[in-house]
Design a protein around this motif. Structure first.
Motif, PDB file in Angstrom:
ATOM      1  N   ARG A  27       0.832  -1.216   0.000  1.00 43.09           N
ATOM      2  CA  ARG A  27       0.000   0.000   0.000  1.00 43.09           C
ATOM      3  C   ARG A  27       0.864   1.262   0.000  1.00 43.09           C
ATOM      4  N   GLN A  28       0.456   2.233  -0.834  1.00 38.18           N
ATOM      5  CA  GLN A  28       1.184   3.492  -0.952  1.00 38.18           C
ATOM      6  C   GLN A  28       0.207   4.667  -0.968  1.00 38.18           C
ATOM      7  N   VAL A  29       0.716   5.843  -0.601  1.00 35.72           N
ATOM      8  CA  VAL A  29      -0.098   7.052  -0.602  1.00 35.72           C
ATOM      9  C   VAL A  29       0.609   8.120  -1.433  1.00 35.72           C
ATOM     10  N   LEU A  30      -0.176   8.922  -2.132  1.00 33.54           N
ATOM     11  CA  LEU A  30       0.364   9.967  -2.997  1.00 33.54           C
ATOM     12  C   LEU A  30       0.455  11.284  -2.224  1.00 33.54           C
ATOM     13  N   LEU A  31       1.671  11.840  -2.139  1.00 38.30           N
ATOM     14  CA  LEU A  31       1.897  13.115  -1.465  1.00 38.30           C
ATOM     15  C   LEU A  31       2.654  14.063  -2.385  1.00 38.30           C
ATOM     16  N   ILE A  32       2.519  15.348  -2.113  1.00 33.21           N
ATOM     17  CA  ILE A  32       3.282  16.359  -2.838  1.00 33.21           C
ATOM     18  C   ILE A  32       4.244  17.063  -1.881  1.00 33.21           C
ATOM     19  N   THR A  33       5.224  17.740  -2.443  1.00 31.61           N
ATOM     20  CA  THR A  33       6.058  18.652  -1.671  1.00 31.61           C
ATOM     21  C   THR A  33       5.497  20.049  -1.872  1.00 31.61           C
ATOM     22  N   ARG A  34       4.988  20.665  -0.795  1.00 32.06           N
ATOM     23  CA  ARG A  34       4.386  21.988  -0.902  1.00 32.06           C
ATOM     24  C   ARG A  34       5.444  23.022  -1.225  1.00 32.06           C
ATOM     25  N   ASP A  44       2.853  19.913 -10.263  1.00 28.25           N
ATOM     26  CA  ASP A  44       2.546  21.146 -10.980  1.00 28.25           C
ATOM     27  C   ASP A  44       1.847  22.092 -10.008  1.00 28.25           C
ATOM     28  N   ASP A  45       1.541  23.281 -10.444  1.00 31.54           N
ATOM     29  CA  ASP A  45       0.829  24.281  -9.664  1.00 31.54           C
ATOM     30  C   ASP A  45       1.576  24.579  -8.359  1.00 31.54           C
ATOM     31  N   ASP A  46       0.970  24.280  -7.188  1.00 29.91           N
ATOM     32  CA  ASP A  46       1.583  24.586  -5.896  1.00 29.91           C
ATOM     33  C   ASP A  46       2.521  23.491  -5.399  1.00 29.91           C
ATOM     34  N   ALA A  47       2.792  22.493  -6.213  1.00 31.38           N
ATOM     35  CA  ALA A  47       3.622  21.359  -5.797  1.00 31.38           C
ATOM     36  C   ALA A  47       5.001  21.407  -6.447  1.00 31.38           C
ATOM     37  N   LEU A  48       6.030  21.194  -5.631  1.00 26.43           N
ATOM     38  CA  LEU A  48       7.394  21.095  -6.149  1.00 26.43           C
ATOM     39  C   LEU A  48       7.723  19.691  -6.607  1.00 26.43           C
ATOM     40  N   ASP A  49       7.044  18.705  -6.014  1.00 23.82           N
ATOM     41  CA  ASP A  49       7.318  17.305  -6.323  1.00 23.82           C
ATOM     42  C   ASP A  49       6.068  16.501  -5.991  1.00 23.82           C
ATOM     43  N   ALA A  50       5.934  15.320  -6.578  1.00 25.66           N
ATOM     44  CA  ALA A  50       4.820  14.417  -6.294  1.00 25.66           C
ATOM     45  C   ALA A  50       5.359  12.997  -6.290  1.00 25.66           C
ATOM     46  N   ASN A  51       5.103  12.276  -5.208  1.00 23.92           N
ATOM     47  CA  ASN A  51       5.646  10.922  -5.070  1.00 23.92           C
ATOM     48  C   ASN A  51       4.681  10.005  -4.333  1.00 23.92           C
ATOM     49  N   TRP A  52       4.854   8.703  -4.597  1.00 19.82           N
ATOM     50  CA  TRP A  52       4.149   7.671  -3.851  1.00 19.82           C
ATOM     51  C   TRP A  52       5.045   7.212  -2.699  1.00 19.82           C
ATOM     52  N   TRP A  53       4.432   7.049  -1.516  1.00 21.40           N
ATOM     53  CA  TRP A  53       5.174   6.654  -0.324  1.00 21.40           C
ATOM     54  C   TRP A  53       4.535   5.424   0.324  1.00 21.40           C
ATOM     55  N   PRO A  54       5.332   4.572   0.967  1.00 19.05           N
ATOM     56  CA  PRO A  54       4.766   3.403   1.654  1.00 19.05           C
ATOM     57  C   PRO A  54       3.800   3.847   2.746  1.00 19.05           C
TER      58      PRO A  54
END
Length: 230
Positions: free
Chosen positions: A93-100, A177-187
């Motif tokens: 299982r993973q969750v999608l997070l961004i770097t604000r 994109d937009d307000d995110a510097l990065d987008a990744n999936w995390w455990p």
């Protein structure tokens, strides 16, 4: 009893004297809460009920914050939408997070509900704008509508969010994109596992989103529990 001495966190662009000449496109023009004309409607529509003081200023539902003024688009409640996107199950299982881009931490890819927009529409829009992931054909599970311990909160303006869980069979491509510097999936087996992975990458999990992520985990754990029979 010590005297209450809150700090005014109103940034330069929202100072009353500046608003008289220029209003940012993300903010309302009201220089003080007294200039707001629709308090009854705002109070009725609020995700978390609040009241006004004797001056007609909104009061944070949980009481004093140590801060006054406005560092958000609106006086009183600012409605947000936080889509929690989870892929796969069990140990995978993973969750999608961004770097604000404002505070440089790992967070749920959410944001403010636009005027006239519904929370479900904002969930889809914010996710698409910040990660490129379009889940407009999915039906999320609404987890709650709660106050968020946002760093911009004050006694007079605060964030309340609709958080929703999207479940995917596998990860999909996400591009920041937009307000995110990065987008990744995390455990996402647990909050501790997520913390460890983010820390190992030299990053930090946004503290205000920890309760929302834990609620998603609690829902997932409850959903997979076997039915008990007598």
């Amino acid at each position: 009893m010590s005297e209450y001495s809150p700090v005014d966190i109103t940034p330069p662009e929202l100072q009353p004297s500046v608003l008289a000449h220029h209003v940012p496109d993300w903010a309302e023009a009201a220089r003080t809460p007294v200039d707001v004309t629709d308090w009854p409607q705002r109070q009725n529509a609020a995700l978390v009920k609040f009241r006004l003081d004797d001056r007609g200023w909104p009061l944070h539902p949980h009481g004093r914050t140590g801060r006054i003024g406005r560092n958000l688009g609106k006086w009183g409640e600012n409605a947000a939408a936080d889509p929690i996107v989870v892929a796969d199950t069990g140990t995978q299982r993973q969750v999608l997070l961004i770097t604000r881009d404002d505070i440089g931490v790992e967070a749920i890819p959410g944001g403010m509900v636009d005027p006239g927009e519904t929370a479900p529409a904002a969930l889809v829009r914010e996710l698409r704008e910040e990660t490129g992931v379009d889940l407009s054909d999915h039906h999320p599970i609404i987890l709650g509508q709660d106050l968020v311990d946002d760093w911009r909160n004050s006694d007079n303006a605060w964030v309340a969010s609709t958080s929703a869980l999207y479940l995917l069979p596998a990860t999909v491509t996400a591009v920041a994109d937009d307000d995110a510097l990065d987008a990744n999936w995390w455990p996402f087996g647990s909050l501790d596992q997520l913390d460890a992975a983010i820390t190992a990458a030299g990053r930090t999990l946004y503290a205000a989103h920890r309760p929302l992520l834990q609620r998603a985990l609690d829902h997932l754990e409850t959903a997979v529990q076997p039915t008990q029979t007598c």
